[in-house]
Design a protein around this motif. Structure first.
Motif, mmCIF file in Angstrom:
data_model
loop_
_atom_site.group_PDB
_atom_site.id
_atom_site.type_symbol
_atom_site.label_atom_id
_atom_site.label_comp_id
_atom_site.label_asym_id
_atom_site.label_seq_id
_atom_site.Cartn_x
_atom_site.Cartn_y
_atom_site.Cartn_z
ATOM 1 N N GLY A 236 -20.283 -22.891 27.647
ATOM 2 C CA GLY A 236 -20.559 -23.098 26.233
ATOM 3 C C GLY A 236 -21.999 -22.783 25.901
ATOM 4 N N ALA A 237 -22.227 -22.347 24.683
ATOM 5 C CA ALA A 237 -23.576 -21.991 24.249
ATOM 6 C C ALA A 237 -24.416 -23.232 24.001
ATOM 7 N N ASP A 238 -25.699 -23.113 24.277
ATOM 8 C CA ASP A 238 -26.618 -24.226 24.055
ATOM 9 C C ASP A 238 -26.941 -24.362 22.572
ATOM 10 N N HIS A 239 -26.772 -25.561 22.040
ATOM 11 C CA HIS A 239 -27.150 -25.868 20.667
ATOM 12 C C HIS A 239 -28.278 -26.893 20.660
ATOM 13 N N GLY A 240 -29.210 -26.727 21.606
ATOM 14 C CA GLY A 240 -30.417 -27.533 21.583
ATOM 15 C C GLY A 240 -30.481 -28.699 22.548
ATOM 16 N N VAL A 241 -29.438 -28.901 23.378
ATOM 17 C CA VAL A 241 -29.457 -30.067 24.271
ATOM 18 C C VAL A 241 -29.419 -29.695 25.753
ATOM 19 N N GLU A 242 -29.385 -28.414 26.072
ATOM 20 C CA GLU A 242 -29.232 -28.021 27.474
ATOM 21 C C GLU A 242 -30.396 -28.504 28.338
ATOM 22 N N ALA A 243 -31.609 -28.361 27.853
ATOM 23 C CA ALA A 243 -32.771 -28.775 28.649
ATOM 24 C C ALA A 243 -32.706 -30.267 28.960
ATOM 25 N N GLU A 244 -32.320 -31.057 27.974
ATOM 26 C CA GLU A 244 -32.205 -32.509 28.183
ATOM 27 C C GLU A 244 -31.109 -32.830 29.194
ATOM 28 N N LEU A 245 -29.977 -32.129 29.087
ATOM 29 C CA LEU A 245 -28.878 -32.367 30.020
ATOM 30 C C LEU A 245 -29.273 -31.968 31.444
ATOM 31 N N LYS A 246 -29.984 -30.860 31.582
ATOM 32 C CA LYS A 246 -30.417 -30.426 32.911
ATOM 33 C C LYS A 246 -31.372 -31.444 33.535
ATOM 34 N N GLN A 247 -32.286 -31.966 32.736
ATOM 35 C CA GLN A 247 -33.210 -32.964 33.263
ATOM 36 C C GLN A 247 -32.470 -34.227 33.666
ATOM 37 N N ARG A 248 -31.492 -34.599 32.873
ATOM 38 C CA ARG A 248 -30.673 -35.779 33.180
ATOM 39 C C ARG A 248 -29.932 -35.581 34.510
ATOM 40 N N ALA A 249 -29.389 -34.374 34.698
ATOM 41 C CA ALA A 249 -28.674 -34.073 35.938
ATOM 42 C C ALA A 249 -29.614 -34.095 37.136
ATOM 43 N N LYS A 250 -30.828 -33.580 36.966
ATOM 44 C CA LYS A 250 -31.811 -33.598 38.056
ATOM 45 C C LYS A 250 -32.202 -35.023 38.408
ATOM 46 N N ASP A 251 -32.465 -35.828 37.386
ATOM 47 C CA ASP A 251 -32.866 -37.214 37.624
ATOM 48 C C ASP A 251 -31.764 -38.017 38.316
ATOM 49 N N SER A 252 -30.501 -37.621 38.059
ATOM 50 C CA SER A 252 -29.358 -38.347 38.629
ATOM 51 C C SER A 252 -28.941 -37.811 39.994
ATOM 52 N N GLY A 253 -29.540 -36.710 40.418
ATOM 53 C CA GLY A 253 -29.219 -36.157 41.724
ATOM 54 C C GLY A 253 -27.930 -35.347 41.776
ATOM 55 N N ILE A 254 -27.428 -34.876 40.618
ATOM 56 C CA ILE A 254 -26.182 -34.103 40.622
ATOM 57 C C ILE A 254 -26.389 -32.663 40.143
ATOM 58 N N TYR A 255 -27.633 -32.272 39.949
ATOM 59 C CA TYR A 255 -27.903 -30.940 39.394
ATOM 60 C C TYR A 255 -27.310 -29.834 40.263
ATOM 61 N N GLY A 256 -27.357 -29.989 41.566
ATOM 62 C CA GLY A 256 -26.861 -28.958 42.471
ATOM 63 C C GLY A 256 -25.361 -28.766 42.414
ATOM 64 N N ASN A 257 -24.647 -29.723 41.840
ATOM 65 C CA ASN A 257 -23.193 -29.614 41.726
ATOM 66 C C ASN A 257 -22.746 -28.958 40.432
ATOM 67 N N ILE A 258 -23.696 -28.597 39.566
ATOM 68 C CA ILE A 258 -23.346 -28.108 38.219
ATOM 69 C C ILE A 258 -23.689 -26.634 38.092
ATOM 70 N N ARG A 259 -22.780 -25.889 37.443
ATOM 71 C CA ARG A 259 -23.024 -24.486 37.121
ATOM 72 C C ARG A 259 -23.124 -24.368 35.597
ATOM 73 N N TRP A 260 -24.286 -23.916 35.132
ATOM 74 C CA TRP A 260 -24.542 -23.800 33.694
ATOM 75 C C TRP A 260 -24.233 -22.360 33.293
ATOM 76 N N LEU A 261 -23.096 -22.135 32.671
ATOM 77 C CA LEU A 261 -22.566 -20.781 32.506
ATOM 78 C C LEU A 261 -22.776 -20.191 31.110
ATOM 79 N N GLY A 262 -23.224 -20.998 30.168
ATOM 80 C CA GLY A 262 -23.504 -20.479 28.836
ATOM 81 C C GLY A 262 -22.249 -20.007 28.124
#
Length: 390
Positions: A236-262
């Protein structure tokens, strides 16, 4: 019929989105010897314009795209001129922006049948100052007002839309394509999917109300029961929240399990390599993403909001959970992730439901019947034309 019925469809833009793709599929089906579809895009042609043109559908748009008052005025003048030059028998407005601007412009154009399609719950009226009052004025001047779910229809009824001009036309999807095994193998390698891990997918633009943050929270809760090999695909296309979601995933330790495909023009290959589809929206009209996932035999975990309750049969084709409840979402994810037999049963039942009730051919037939009926007899009850829904 001797002459083609000319339908001018007014929409905000033709970028990739659920409504826009639905309009493309329906237009392909019904543009024929009887009906001519012309699309007017308020904000330029967009990435889907070429697909409309390839299907023989004319696309008209102004050469300026500003949403400022002067830009809107220029667009309005261009649209009124289009009404006067094309002289459509039917004008069909999709989504609030097109309804407000296009509906007002149509009042200054030659007489025609006017139809509005609302495809979401009316929460947007709280965000846009004055739109509720304008829409209520326009409601009284429409010949037909369509919802894509009973939930959306209930909103319209609460706004005073009379029964005889309103009805439900639910979305439809095309039969899913056959995708070569070699292509799927290449995609799995590209996405670095673990062959033993569960693959979850969310197809939704990154907008706060789509609930991506709830999905991340649920996966943090569920990860100890999923092992280390799971993957989440976010399409899905970013409508302004992708950076926040990525930081949340990094802080939670699950970023490596996610593929951000746009944004992806074709979601079916991504669905084909997935095991479970999730839609955690806080509000929803009638989701094409859920239909597409079910068509690909994926069990769906969806929030019990809007049209989701009319698509997903809880416990049969998927699982419904309360919105903004990451704990129950996590429980549903764990339950399906650890039960391959249940996933298969739900996936097959979901595909059968889509093929039976929600095909694009059925959807287009309703629109065809509606256009012909209104062109021939303007006072016909809308519900008698669109028929009963499942």
């Amino acid at each position: 019929m001797a002459d083609r019925i000319k339908v001018l469809v007014v929409i905000g833009q033709l970028e990739i989105g659920g409504t826009e793709r639905q309009l493309l599929d329906v237009s392909r089906e019904i543009d024929s010897d009887d009906i001519e579809i012309i699309v007017y895009a308020l904000r330029g042609d967009g990435s889907l314009a070429g697909s409309f043109l390839a299907a023989g559908i004319r696309v008209i748009h102004p050469h300026h795209h500003s949403r400022r008052w002067l830009g809107l005025l220029r667009t309005a003048v261009h649209l009124i001129r289009t009404f006067r030059s094309e002289r459509p028998q039917i004008a069909h407005f999709f989504l609030p922006e097109a309804y407000v601007l296009g509906g007002l412009c149509s009042l200054l154009a030659p007489p025609c049948v006017r139809i509005m399609s609302r495809r979401s719950l009316n929460y947007y009226q709280r965000r846009w100052l004055g739109i509720r009052a304008i829409e209520r004025i326009l409601h009284r001047r429409m010949d037909g007002i369509l919802a894509n779910s009973q939930a959306v229809l209930s909103d319209l009824q609460n706004e005073g839309v009379p029964d005889h001009i309103s009805g439900v036309v639910r979305n439809g999807v095309s039969a899913p394509p056959n995708i070569a095994d070699s292509r799927l193998a290449a995609l799995r390698a590209e996405l670095k999917l673990n062959p033993t891990g569960i693959v979850l997918i969310v197809v939704a633009n990154l907008i706060p109300y789509k609930g991506h943050s709830d999905v991340l929270d649920a996966l943090v809760r569920a990860r100890d029961r999923l092992g280390e090999a799971w993957t989440l695909l976010l399409v899905g296309a970013d409508h302004g929240v992708e950076a926040e979601l990525k930081q949340r995933a990094k802080d939670s330790g699950i970023y490596g399990n996610i593929r951000w495909l746009g944004r992806q023009s074709d979601v079916y290959p991504y669905l084909a390599v997935s095991d479970i589809a999730i839609l955690a929206s806080h509000e929803e009209g009638f989701s094409n993403a859920v239909l597409e996932a079910m068509a690909m035999q994926l069990p769906v975990i969806a929030t019990a909001v809007g049209g989701n309750l009319e698509i997903v049969l809880d416990g049969e084709t998927g699982i419904l959970v309360p919105p903004e409840n990451s704990q129950m979402l996590a429980t549903a994810i764990i339950g399906l992730a650890n039960n391959s037999e249940l996933r298969q049963e739900m996936g097959k039942a979901g595909q059968q439901r889509v093929l039976r009730y929600f095909s694009i051919v059925q959807c287009a037939d309703v629109y065809r019947r509606l256009y012909i009926g209104l062109a021939q007899k303007r006072r016909t009850s809308i519900r008698s034309l669109v028929g009963a829904s499942p």
